[in-house]
Design an enzyme around this catalytic site. Sequence first.
Site, short mmCIF file in Angstrom:
data_model
loop_
_atom_site.label_atom_id
_atom_site.label_comp_id
_atom_site.label_asym_id
_atom_site.label_seq_id
_atom_site.Cartn_x
_atom_site.Cartn_y
_atom_site.Cartn_z
CG HIS A 196 -2.08 -0.91 1.13
ND1 HIS A 196 -2.89 -0.97 0.02
CD2 HIS A 196 -2.57 -1.83 1.99
CE1 HIS A 196 -3.84 -1.87 0.22
NE2 HIS A 196 -3.66 -2.41 1.39
CG ASP A 444 1.39 -11.49 -11.27
OD1 ASP A 444 1.93 -11.83 -10.20
OD2 ASP A 444 0.22 -11.10 -11.33
CB CYS A 491 -0.31 -2.75 -18.34
SG CYS A 491 -0.70 -4.47 -17.98
#
Length: 540
Positions: A196, A444, A491
């Site tokens: 965060h 990822d 992205c």
Amino acid sequence: MSEHARPYTGPGDVDRLNGLGVSPGRSAGPLIRMAEPPELPAPGPVTDQAAEIATITKALEAVAIDLRTRSEATTDRTAAEILDALAMMADDPMLREDAERHARAGRDAPHALDAAFSRHRETLSSLGGYLAERAADLDDLKHRAVAAALGLPMPGIPSPGHPYILAAEDLSPADTAGLGDDVLALVTERGGPTSHTAILARGRGLPAVVACRGVLDLPDGTIISVDGRTGEIATGLTPEAAARIVDQDRAERNRLAATRGPGRTADGHPVKLLLNIGSAADLPPGPLDAEGVGLFRTEFLFLDRKQPPTFEEQVAAYAEVFARIGPVVVRTLDAGTDKPLPFLGLPPEPNPALGIRGLRVDRLLPAVLDTQLDAIAEAARATATTPWVMAPMVTTRAEAADFAARARSRGLTQVGAMIEVPAAALQAEELLAEVDFLSIGTNDLSQYTFAADRQHPSLADLLDPRQPALLKLIALCTEAGHALGKPVGVCGEAAGDPQLAPLLVGLGVTSLSMAPVCVPAVRDELSRHTIEECRHLASQ
């Protein structure tokens, strides 16, 4: 003291610490450390269990109310969503019941809360990945609840009355979402690139460095500089040197902010610069300095809901974005056991990163994707726009073909697949035979290529997008796109790195999608290189 730090002995004694840069920019100023959480007093005798249970209830209610009040006060949609999610965690009946059980067993309210939060934290930590990182959120909630039970002020951000750099072991979402304008930069000893702290810092344009061992060994008032791109912290600066860094950064930001227009190399080769958003609230006010949205993360509409958003809610949320900017690339729900959505009811898994996530949720709950595609199509009709739609975690040609058929049957004509799994990159040409475009999620893709948890600060070198193995996978995708005349974009976080952008363009990437704050610097860097220079970088 950390092996990476020396005591601050005065002006001119410059030393350096290194962490993981997660939000670009430079700043300098006096360091101030977060206050320590409240200490638990020695356990006391419990003479009135009902009173202790009432204190537990009031403490958890106070935390939830405080978080919701902060959410209502902020204009930052991402911060509000995070604060609302934390308030729901504080309201969790299972957490409250667990604390009450400890009180009935003879513990006072502060110790009962501590035990309940600690048990829930252990459960999340054992699951690894994204859930393990969310376990740190429970630490913050525990400290707030214990403080409320003790009648102490809830821990929070310092207010020294002057600009400063905030240092902490780790920043909670509530703390990060409540940062004031006097915070120049953030440095934490823990955390990862998708924490965060990193997400909100990037959204606000604050330089931020995480996983910086030794920063808390520096005393308050030490003047330091923070480079949110390289992750370097320089300590022991003079006030004059710090002021020069602040002035230079301000001048650079002003220069970049004055630039406008589409992405181009120095000789005019076009590169679309697009935005990553979670909702319409993430679109900057006024004229948009981008050529569209390259990643609309629709899961933000679903987060922490016990019931799925209705068809009508989804239509309204998508239409709000479509009406504001175009074109928009919508990523269907990227969720699963690593990004838990309560309404899905998915069972726990021993390794969430390798389980039911992204498009794989469709194997168990096909109605979720069907409803979302219907809502996207209806929003497109309502706004007379042509959104692009892509699925996350596509692994096989059969998955790409099935997704494309279902999207096109609803009138969605531009259909793509995300490349996040090495298997997908290795058969990029086969996937492009079924879909219209590819979008590479470098976060990822790095994690799965190098078998390195993307949250792990000690593995940052493996997650560096300049790693040759990752670049080869990207090249396989762009070569397939060039052969078939179809676009291939990036992205992931790599797209917003100005130093990496020319390399990606040299590999053949046709678009870069990033946080809005990153666009000016990426556009500026591309304008300094010809396409041949970019290709030379890639060949090296």
